[in-house]
Design a protein around this motif. Structure first.
Motif, PDB file in Angstrom:
ATOM      1  N   LEU A 178       0.822  -1.206   0.000  1.00  0.00           N
ATOM      2  CA  LEU A 178       0.000   0.000   0.000  1.00  0.00           C
ATOM      3  C   LEU A 178       0.864   1.267   0.000  1.00  0.00           C
ATOM      4  CD1 LEU A 178      -3.137   0.486   0.158  1.00  0.00           C
ATOM      5  CD2 LEU A 178      -2.732   1.155   2.519  1.00  0.00           C
ATOM      6  N   ILE A 179       1.916   1.251   0.810  1.00  0.00           N
ATOM      7  CA  ILE A 179       2.812   2.412   0.870  1.00  0.00           C
ATOM      8  C   ILE A 179       3.489   2.635  -0.480  1.00  0.00           C
ATOM      9  CG2 ILE A 179       4.984   3.260   1.856  1.00  0.00           C
ATOM     10  CD1 ILE A 179       4.122   2.041   4.527  1.00  0.00           C
ATOM     11  N   LYS A 187       0.160   9.946  -3.239  1.00  0.00           N
ATOM     12  CA  LYS A 187      -0.913  10.087  -2.257  1.00  0.00           C
ATOM     13  C   LYS A 187      -0.302  10.141  -0.861  1.00  0.00           C
ATOM     14  CE  LYS A 187      -4.411   7.524  -4.907  1.00  0.00           C
ATOM     15  NZ  LYS A 187      -5.434   8.597  -4.962  1.00  0.00           N
ATOM     16  N   THR A 188      -0.894  10.942   0.016  1.00  0.00           N
ATOM     17  CA  THR A 188      -0.430  10.981   1.401  1.00  0.00           C
ATOM     18  C   THR A 188      -1.113   9.862   2.177  1.00  0.00           C
ATOM     19  OG1 THR A 188      -2.184  12.526   2.060  1.00  0.00           O
ATOM     20  CG2 THR A 188      -0.094  13.477   1.339  1.00  0.00           C
ATOM     21  N   PHE A 189      -0.410   9.321   3.163  1.00  0.00           N
ATOM     22  CA  PHE A 189      -1.005   8.265   3.993  1.00  0.00           C
ATOM     23  C   PHE A 189      -0.556   8.452   5.441  1.00  0.00           C
ATOM     24  CE2 PHE A 189       3.062   6.735   2.454  1.00  0.00           C
ATOM     25  CZ  PHE A 189       3.648   6.166   3.579  1.00  0.00           C
ATOM     26  N   ASN A 190      -1.375   7.977   6.356  1.00  0.00           N
ATOM     27  CA  ASN A 190      -1.044   8.115   7.773  1.00  0.00           C
ATOM     28  C   ASN A 190      -1.698   6.983   8.578  1.00  0.00           C
ATOM     29  OD1 ASN A 190      -0.059   9.563  10.178  1.00  0.00           O
ATOM     30  ND2 ASN A 190      -2.232   9.841  10.604  1.00  0.00           N
ATOM     31  N   TYR A 191      -0.893   6.353   9.439  1.00  0.00           N
ATOM     32  CA  TYR A 191      -1.398   5.329  10.351  1.00  0.00           C
ATOM     33  C   TYR A 191      -1.517   5.952  11.745  1.00  0.00           C
ATOM     34  CZ  TYR A 191      -0.339   1.777   6.816  1.00  0.00           C
ATOM     35  OH  TYR A 191      -0.301   1.015   5.663  1.00  0.00           O
ATOM     36  N   GLU A 192      -2.732   6.133  12.211  1.00  0.00           N
ATOM     37  CA  GLU A 192      -2.961   6.681  13.553  1.00  0.00           C
ATOM     38  C   GLU A 192      -3.186   5.521  14.516  1.00  0.00           C
ATOM     39  OE1 GLU A 192      -6.129   9.499  16.003  1.00  0.00           O
ATOM     40  OE2 GLU A 192      -6.297   9.337  13.819  1.00  0.00           O
ATOM     41  N   LYS A 208      -6.172   3.624  12.633  1.00  0.00           N
ATOM     42  CA  LYS A 208      -6.970   4.249  11.580  1.00  0.00           C
ATOM     43  C   LYS A 208      -6.008   4.600  10.451  1.00  0.00           C
ATOM     44  CE  LYS A 208     -10.541   6.440  14.475  1.00  0.00           C
ATOM     45  NZ  LYS A 208     -11.076   7.754  14.937  1.00  0.00           N
ATOM     46  N   LEU A 209      -6.298   4.099   9.269  1.00  0.00           N
ATOM     47  CA  LEU A 209      -5.455   4.388   8.118  1.00  0.00           C
ATOM     48  C   LEU A 209      -6.142   5.432   7.243  1.00  0.00           C
ATOM     49  CD1 LEU A 209      -3.199   4.003   6.047  1.00  0.00           C
ATOM     50  CD2 LEU A 209      -4.371   1.939   5.247  1.00  0.00           C
ATOM     51  N   SER A 210      -5.432   6.544   7.050  1.00  0.00           N
ATOM     52  CA  SER A 210      -5.965   7.621   6.209  1.00  0.00           C
ATOM     53  C   SER A 210      -5.140   7.749   4.934  1.00  0.00           C
ATOM     54  CB  SER A 210      -5.926   8.959   6.948  1.00  0.00           C
ATOM     55  OG  SER A 210      -6.709   8.907   8.119  1.00  0.00           O
ATOM     56  N   ALA A 231      -5.340  -3.159   8.900  1.00  0.00           N
ATOM     57  CA  ALA A 231      -5.903  -1.966   8.263  1.00  0.00           C
ATOM     58  C   ALA A 231      -5.414  -1.859   6.815  1.00  0.00           C
ATOM     59  CB  ALA A 231      -5.507  -0.716   9.051  1.00  0.00           C
ATOM     60  N   SER A 232      -4.156  -2.198   6.591  1.00  0.00           N
ATOM     61  CA  SER A 232      -3.580  -2.128   5.247  1.00  0.00           C
ATOM     62  C   SER A 232      -4.239  -3.145   4.311  1.00  0.00           C
ATOM     63  CB  SER A 232      -2.075  -2.390   5.299  1.00  0.00           C
ATOM     64  OG  SER A 232      -1.421  -1.437   6.099  1.00  0.00           O
ATOM     65  N   LYS A 233      -4.498  -4.327   4.827  1.00  0.00           N
ATOM     66  CA  LYS A 233      -5.135  -5.364   4.017  1.00  0.00           C
ATOM     67  C   LYS A 233      -6.536  -4.933   3.581  1.00  0.00           C
ATOM     68  CE  LYS A 233      -6.163 -10.326   3.979  1.00  0.00           C
ATOM     69  NZ  LYS A 233      -6.056 -11.593   4.746  1.00  0.00           N
ATOM     70  N   ARG A 234      -7.279  -4.351   4.512  1.00  0.00           N
ATOM     71  CA  ARG A 234      -8.626  -3.869   4.182  1.00  0.00           C
ATOM     72  C   ARG A 234      -8.573  -2.748   3.148  1.00  0.00           C
ATOM     73  NH1 ARG A 234     -10.448  -4.158  10.534  1.00  0.00           N
ATOM     74  NH2 ARG A 234     -10.963  -6.398  10.523  1.00  0.00           N
ATOM     75  N   ALA A 235      -7.602  -1.874   3.304  1.00  0.00           N
ATOM     76  CA  ALA A 235      -7.453  -0.776   2.341  1.00  0.00           C
ATOM     77  C   ALA A 235      -7.038  -1.307   0.971  1.00  0.00           C
ATOM     78  CB  ALA A 235      -6.424   0.226   2.849  1.00  0.00           C
TER      79      ALA A 235
END
Length: 247
Positions: A178-179, A187-192, A208-210, A231-235
């Motif tokens: 994903l990264i 694209k910007t990404f962030n793992y909260e 939360k993955l944004s 979260a990455s797999k779902r995204a």
């Protein structure tokens, strides 16, 4: 040899007289240096040391087993895939010796049933299975040498589980995938990450993955790494169409 007697007293499998019988069934041959195999299944919680004060557990054997697995798998891939460049071969080897795959191999052989530990089996994390498999491979190498170790790896890993075509399509890290896609598409990404205050016995973490400042998926697990991977797999599956189209 007193430390070996100590281990045997605390081994449920050995008390039942099954430890080496079960081990021989898994190996397909009779161990010569039995102490190595006892060490390969001794958890650090036993807190046993030799006469020089060195700890006796499977962790150092893990190191040897990891190196042997890498060596044998690398040699196999080099011969099997003559068109593969260094990057391809490295990626394929990583898939074969991934933590997930090693855990599956350890479970398949029920290695946890042979563990000598003061910790209840249900309290171990999933990585115990792969750790034991690596330690067993390390013990085989130090007991019988390279050829026997190679034969065991072919029998338990390569022949039943290594399919080149399937491996090529196998994802070992959805987060990395994903990264890589986000960076390629700018694209910007962030793992909260935050601790979960649920009522579970074990502490959990939620993520939360944004992507581009929009929450696209969530994950929850007993470690930050596992929660991020969920979260990455779902995204990944949410964006799979776009990612496949662009690749």
């Amino acid at each position: 040899m007193s430390f070996i007697r100590n281990i045997l007293k605390n081994s449920r499998s050995q008390e039942d007289g099954n430890f080496f019988l079960e081990l021989q069934r898994i190996l397909g041959f009779k161990p010569k240096k039995k102490n190595l195999y006892l060490k390969a299944f001794t958890h650090r919680s036993m807190n046993i040391r030799d006469k020089k004060g060195n700890p006796i557990n499977y962790e150092r054997l893990e190191f040897v087993g990891d190196a042997m697995l890498g060596s044998v798998i690398a040699s196999f891939l080099y011969s099997k895939v003559p068109h593969g460049d260094e990057g391809y071969l490295t990626k394929m080897r990583s898939k074969v010796v991934s933590r997930q795959h090693l855990n599956e191999l350890g479970k398949e052989l029920n290695l946890i049933d042979l563990v000598i530990s003061r910790i209840p089996k249900e309290s171990f994390g999933s990585n115990i299975h792969g750790n034991l498999f690596e330690a067993l491979v390390g013990a085989i190498y130090l007991d019988r040498g390279y050829k026997t170790c190679e034969k065991f790896i072919y029998k338990k890993v390569i022949n039943p589980h290594v399919d080149i075509e399937k491996l090529e399509g196998k994802v070992i890290s959805y987060k990395s995938l994903l990264i890589e896609w986000c960076q390629k598409e700018k694209k910007t990404f962030n793992y909260e990450i935050y601790e979960d205050t649920g009522n579970d016995a074990l502490k959990h973490f939620s993520v939360k993955l944004s992507i581009d400042d929009k929450v696209v998926s969530k994950g929850r697990a007993t470690s930050k790494k596992k929660a991020e991977e969920k979260a990455s797999k779902r995204a990944f599956f949410a964006f799979q169409g776009q990612m496949t189209k662009r690749s």
